[in-house]
Design a protein around this motif. Structure first.
Motif, PDB file in Angstrom:
ATOM      1  N   ILE A 172      -9.268 -60.957 -34.418  1.00 25.01           N
ATOM      2  CA  ILE A 172      -9.133 -59.665 -35.091  1.00 25.01           C
ATOM      3  C   ILE A 172      -9.209 -59.921 -36.596  1.00 25.01           C
ATOM      4  O   ILE A 172      -9.535 -61.026 -37.014  1.00 25.01           O
ATOM      5  CB  ILE A 172      -7.820 -58.947 -34.698  1.00 25.01           C
ATOM      6  CG1 ILE A 172      -6.593 -59.786 -35.072  1.00 25.01           C
ATOM      7  CG2 ILE A 172      -7.803 -58.654 -33.201  1.00 25.01           C
ATOM      8  CD1 ILE A 172      -5.266 -59.108 -34.758  1.00 25.01           C
ATOM      9  N   GLU A 191      -6.174 -54.978 -39.784  1.00 24.28           N
ATOM     10  CA  GLU A 191      -5.948 -54.137 -38.619  1.00 24.28           C
ATOM     11  C   GLU A 191      -4.638 -53.361 -38.675  1.00 24.28           C
ATOM     12  O   GLU A 191      -3.634 -53.806 -39.224  1.00 24.28           O
ATOM     13  CB  GLU A 191      -5.982 -54.986 -37.339  1.00 24.28           C
ATOM     14  CG  GLU A 191      -7.287 -55.715 -37.096  1.00 24.28           C
ATOM     15  CD  GLU A 191      -8.502 -54.801 -37.124  1.00 24.28           C
ATOM     16  OE1 GLU A 191      -8.434 -53.698 -36.538  1.00 24.28           O
ATOM     17  OE2 GLU A 191      -9.520 -55.206 -37.709  1.00 24.28           O
ATOM     18  N   ASN A 204      -3.692 -52.429 -33.270  1.00 28.51           N
ATOM     19  CA  ASN A 204      -4.757 -53.368 -32.921  1.00 28.51           C
ATOM     20  C   ASN A 204      -4.357 -54.800 -33.262  1.00 28.51           C
ATOM     21  O   ASN A 204      -5.201 -55.676 -33.377  1.00 28.51           O
ATOM     22  CB  ASN A 204      -6.062 -53.003 -33.649  1.00 28.51           C
ATOM     23  CG  ASN A 204      -7.287 -53.599 -32.977  1.00 28.51           C
ATOM     24  OD1 ASN A 204      -7.319 -53.784 -31.763  1.00 28.51           O
ATOM     25  ND2 ASN A 204      -8.295 -53.934 -33.763  1.00 28.51           N
TER      26      ASN A 204
END
Length: 410
Positions: free
Chosen positions: A116, A120, A124
């Motif tokens: 990721i 974020e 998330n």
């Protein structure tokens, strides 16, 4: 072209707050609702209120037609190849958790990687943290450039043959950055990973084509795009969804139930256990009609103009820091900022006393705050009903806040 008249379509905006006409600049948290959405929900409850799918009476049939009609509108809105790829959920958070708990648990093992970015939203981050803990996988982060953008070189460096899931927000809820999602998806697929997109800040503002993006999953919420709260969408490629197990079990999602074994309905219903969010879905369908009538390209241009205008006006205020890309083409209609020496909560309070609603805090992005060297920020987020006059009011309010706290400090 978006005109000032559109504000009249939003009843809540026709009021005064603390003696001033309301300027609502918090659409990144939740958007206001136009008359057609309010009327659609009211009409359902007044005329068609019934559970869906199960009944054979007239109200049940009408409710089912409206509910499934809304699903078709969503499929068309994001250009899904089939309505079977559209799952109704409670929102982006539920949608991402569904992917993590269903796809993730079945396909991620010890030694695998989940990738990721540092920008974020917590929704998330935490599902992937939990999945990594459960499976022994490694959670990796793509760092940001100093201007708040993502470098594709860093994406290439971070994603490896061990990566099983890449999950990235399309538009940052703090920086306003529009990420190169299509290119990131291509890199993920080249390494055999699936691409998950957090589309919460994108679907209300940009034209989304999930087939063109070639994402495997796309999650978004209705309440940020003129629809009611409590309704959201998980898009998934049909082949992936068919192989996934439901994460909620009970009524509505079953085909056959025996004493010790049960089977599930086909897509999309196997992921929609219990009585669904019927009024919310109908409201979402009405919101999609409303947004498409305006045109997503027009909305994007309007917000980009307002963000550029806001950055120009706000840059005239000494001691004000704006976060995120300086190039308006790289950002959506979000401007996040801080006034030197003044806590953003105090800034937001002064603005509220002048009828201006902004968001203040860490915006559910604490790792990003740390990366920015800030504990909190204030954020103005624009939508179809905002105007240059709203931006002027914001700039004036910030000058008032600066002057007030300057007097207090000295």
């Amino acid at each position: 072209m978006i005109t000032k008249d559109i504000k009249k379509r939003f009843p809540i905006l026709n009021q005064q707050v603390n003696g001033h006409p309301l300027v609502y600049l918090d659409s990144g948290a939740t958007s206001q609702k136009p008359d057609v959405v309010i009327e659609a929900v009211k009409r359902y409850y007044e005329n068609d209120n019934s559970n869906v799918h199960r009944g054979v009476h007239t109200l049940g049939n009408r409710a089912t037609d409206e509910y499934e009609g809304a699903r078709q509108k969503v499929a068309d809105f994001i250009n899904a190849s089939s309505v079977q790829e559209v799952i109704f959920t409670r929102g982006t958070t539920t949608s991402i958790n569904t992917v993590a708990q269903s796809y993730g648990r079945a396909n991620v093992s010890e030694g695998d990687e989940i990738v990721i970015t540092m920008m974020e939203h917590h929704s998330n981050i935490i599902p992937w943290q939990q999945l990594a803990k459960e499976t022994g996988a490694t959670l990796k982060y793509i760092d940001l450039e100093d201007d708040g953008t993502l470098s594709l070189d860093k994406v290439e460096e971070t994603i490896t043959e061990k990566t099983k899931i890449v999950s990235v927000m399309y538009v940052s809820n703090v920086l306003g950055t529009k990420n190169p999602i299509k290119e990131i998806a291509e890199i993920a697929h080249r390494h055999g990973a699936v691409m998950v997109i957090d589309g919460a800040q994108a679907a209300p503002h940009l034209k989304v084509d999930v087939q063109d993006l070639d994402c495997d999953f796309f999650a978004f919420s209705g309440h940020k795009m003129c629809a009611p709260t409590g309704i959201g969408v998980l898009y998934g490629k049909k082949a992936l969804l068919e192989d996934m197990e439901p994460v909620e079990f009970g009524g509505e999602m079953i085909d056959f139930v025996g004493l010790y074994e049960s089977t599930w309905k086909e897509l999309p219903w196997k992921f929609e256990g219990g009585t669904p969010i019927i009024a919310g879905a109908i409201g979402l369908g009405a919101a999609i009609d409303f947004l498409q009538e305006i045109g997503l390209d027009n909305i994007d241009r309007h917000e980009k103009h307002l963000a550029a205008y806001a950055m120009e006006k706000m840059s005239e205020i000494d001691g004000l820091t704006i976060y995120g890309p300086a190039d308006p083409d790289l950002r959506a209609g979000i401007v996040t900022f801080n006034l030197d020496g003044v806590h953003p909560h105090d800034v937001a309070t002064v603005l509220d006393m002048n009828g201006i609603a902004v968001r203040a805090g860490h915006h559910c992005a604490q790792p990003l705050m740390k990366r920015l060297g800030a504990t909190a920020t204030a954020r103005a987020s624009f939508y179809v009903y905002n105007t240059e006059e709203d931006v002027d009011r914001l700039a004036d309010g910030l000058r008032i806040a600066k002057e007030y706290f300057s007097d207090v400090i000295h």
